[in-house]
Design an enzyme around this catalytic site. Structure first.
Site, short mmCIF file in Angstrom:
data_model
loop_
_atom_site.label_atom_id
_atom_site.label_comp_id
_atom_site.label_asym_id
_atom_site.label_seq_id
_atom_site.Cartn_x
_atom_site.Cartn_y
_atom_site.Cartn_z
N ASN A 197 0.87 -1.27 -0.07
CA ASN A 197 0.01 -0.19 0.10
C ASN A 197 0.91 1.34 0.07
O ASN A 197 1.35 1.64 0.96
CB ASN A 197 -0.94 -0.07 1.23
CG ASN A 197 -1.65 1.39 1.44
OD1 ASN A 197 -1.82 2.01 0.38
ND2 ASN A 197 -2.30 1.52 2.41
N TRP A 198 1.14 1.98 -1.24
CA TRP A 198 1.86 2.99 -1.40
C TRP A 198 1.24 4.27 -0.46
O TRP A 198 2.19 5.26 -0.33
CB TRP A 198 2.14 3.10 -2.72
CG TRP A 198 3.16 2.21 -3.36
CD1 TRP A 198 3.58 1.21 -2.82
CD2 TRP A 198 3.87 2.56 -4.86
NE1 TRP A 198 4.59 0.75 -3.87
CE2 TRP A 198 4.38 1.30 -5.22
CE3 TRP A 198 3.52 3.65 -5.63
CZ2 TRP A 198 5.22 1.17 -6.14
CZ3 TRP A 198 4.06 3.20 -7.12
CH2 TRP A 198 5.05 2.25 -7.12
N LYS A 199 -0.03 4.17 -0.24
CA LYS A 199 -0.48 5.45 0.25
C LYS A 199 -0.23 6.64 -0.54
O LYS A 199 -0.42 6.35 -1.80
CB LYS A 199 0.07 5.66 1.65
CG LYS A 199 -0.24 4.35 2.52
CD LYS A 199 0.01 4.47 4.06
CE LYS A 199 -0.27 3.32 4.79
NZ LYS A 199 0.07 3.46 6.23
N HIS A 234 -9.41 1.66 4.89
CA HIS A 234 -8.35 1.80 5.64
C HIS A 234 -8.30 2.64 6.70
O HIS A 234 -9.33 3.72 6.64
CB HIS A 234 -7.50 2.17 4.72
CG HIS A 234 -5.82 2.15 5.11
ND1 HIS A 234 -5.37 3.09 6.09
CD2 HIS A 234 -4.81 1.23 5.14
CE1 HIS A 234 -4.25 2.78 6.61
NE2 HIS A 234 -3.74 1.78 5.88
N GLU A 269 -5.69 -4.73 10.60
CA GLU A 269 -4.35 -3.88 10.68
C GLU A 269 -4.71 -3.15 12.20
O GLU A 269 -5.71 -1.97 12.19
CB GLU A 269 -4.62 -2.95 9.59
CG GLU A 269 -4.21 -3.25 8.19
CD GLU A 269 -3.38 -2.62 7.47
OE1 GLU A 269 -2.45 -2.72 6.79
OE2 GLU A 269 -4.07 -1.20 7.13
P1 PGA Z 1 2.64 0.27 7.44
O1 PGA Z 1 1.13 0.47 6.70
O2 PGA Z 1 3.02 -0.85 6.92
O3 PGA Z 1 3.42 1.60 7.00
O4 PGA Z 1 2.31 0.33 8.82
C1 PGA Z 1 0.19 -0.48 6.48
C2 PGA Z 1 -1.11 0.09 6.22
O5 PGA Z 1 -1.39 1.31 6.97
O6 PGA Z 1 -1.76 -0.36 5.35
#
Ligand code: PGA
Length: 253
Positions: A9-11, A94, A164
Site C-alpha cells: 500500500n503505497w498510500k 483503511h 490492521e
Molecule cells: P505500514 O502501513 O506498513 O506503514 O504500517 C500499513 C497500512 O497502513 O496499510
C-alpha cells in the site's frame, strides 16, 4: 491452504510518476519465479494506468473507490472505472480513511460496488487501541458485521480481510509492534465472526491477512505464526528491495 498474498500500500507516495515508475519497475525486475504468492501493489489512482503497462508479475490495486456507478459525483472514482483500467484489487476501510470520517456504512456500499465490478476487495479492520477487558474484539466484530451487512454469503470468501491494528501502523504516533500472537488471536476471532455471519466453510475459504509495520525483518514471523494468508505492507513497500524480500519470504514458506 489458501494462496498467499503480499500487498504493498503505497498510500500517498511517491510524489511523481517518474518515481512511481522507478519504484515499480525495480520491484518487478527483482521478482522471479513466484508460484505460490500473489503480488499486489496499490499506488495512488493517477499512477495506475502507467504502471499497468510495466509488468504482468505485479497485480494492481487501488486504495479506495466510490460506491456510485457513474454520474454527478465530483472527485470520485467508481469500481467499474477501476475494473476497466485493469485493477484487480481495491483496499477499502483503511484506518487512515476511517480517520477522515469514513464509516462502516460507507465501506459496506463500497464493498458491494467492488464485488459487482468483479474486483477483489481488501477490507481493513482493526482497533485503535487495546484494553484489558478485551473490548477491542467487539470493535473488530462490529466493523466486520456492519461492513459485510447485506452481502451475499457466497461472495464473502471473495473478500480479503486485512487485520490492521491502528496502534501498530507506522504512521501512528508512539506506535508499538504487534506480535505474531496478536495476529494469530485476531485471525482466529475474525474467522469465528465470519463463520457466524456465513458458514464455517466460507470462513475457512476467506483470506485473512495482517498489516501494521510489516517489514522484511518480521514478515516471516507473521506468515509462519500469525495465522494469516498474507501481509499488507505500507512503508516497507516504498523500498523495492524490502518489498521483494517480503515476497521471497512468503514464497519460501
Ligand atoms: P505500514 O502501513 O506498513 O506503514 O504500517 C500499513 C497500512 O497502513 O496499510
Amino acid at each position: 491452504m489458501l494462496k498467499k498474498i503480499v500487498i504493498g500500500n503505497w498510500k500517498m507516495n511517491p510524489v511523481s510518476l517518474k518515481d512511481a515508475d522507478k519504484l515499480f519497475s525495480s520491484a518487478a525486475k527483482s521478482i522471479s519465479k513466484v508460484r505460490k504468492t500473489e503480488i499486489v501493489i496499490c499506488p495512488p489512482f493517477i499512477y495506475l494506468e502507467r504502471l499497468r503497462k510495466l509488468s504482468k508479475k505485479i497485480n494492481l490495486g487501488a486504495q479506495d473507490t466510490f460506491w456510485g456507478d457513474v454520474g454527478a459525483f465530483t472527485g470520485e472514482v467508481s469500481a467499474e472505472m477501476l475494473y476497466n483500467l485493469g485493477v484487480k484489487y481495491t483496499i477499502v476501510g483503511h484506518s487512515e480513511r476511517r480517520a477522515l470520517g469514513e464509516e462502516n456504512i460507507d465501506i459496506n456500499k463500497k464493498l458491494k460496488a467492488l464485488l459487482s465490478a468483479r474486483i477483489t476487495p481488501i477490507l481493513c479492520v482493526g482497533e485503535t487501541s487495546r484494553d484489558e477487558s478485551h473490548e477491542y474484539f467487539n470493535v473488530v466484530r462490529t466493523q466486520i458485521k456492519e461492513c459485510l451487512s447485506g452481502i451475499n454469503k457466497n461472495l464473502i470468501s471473495k473478500i480479503i480481510i486485512a487485520y490492521e491494528p491502528v496502534w501498530a501502523i507506522s504512521s501512528t504516533p508512539n506506535r508499538r509492534d504487534a506480535t505474531a500472537l496478536d495476529s494469530r488471536e485476531m485471525s482466529v476471532f475474525i474467522r469465528k465472526v465470519l463463520s457466524d455471519i456465513a458458514t464455517p466453510a466460507i470462513a475457512k475459504d476467506t483470506r485473512v491477512i495482517y498489516g501494521g509495520s510489516v517489514s522484511e525483518r518480521d514478515a516471516e514471523e507473521f506468515l509462519r505464526y500469525g495465522g494469516v494468508d498474507g501481509v499488507l505492507s505500507g512503508r516497507a513497500s516504498l523500498t523495492a528491495e524490502k518489498f521483494v524480500k517480503i515476497i521471497k519470504i512468503a514464497e519460501s514458506i
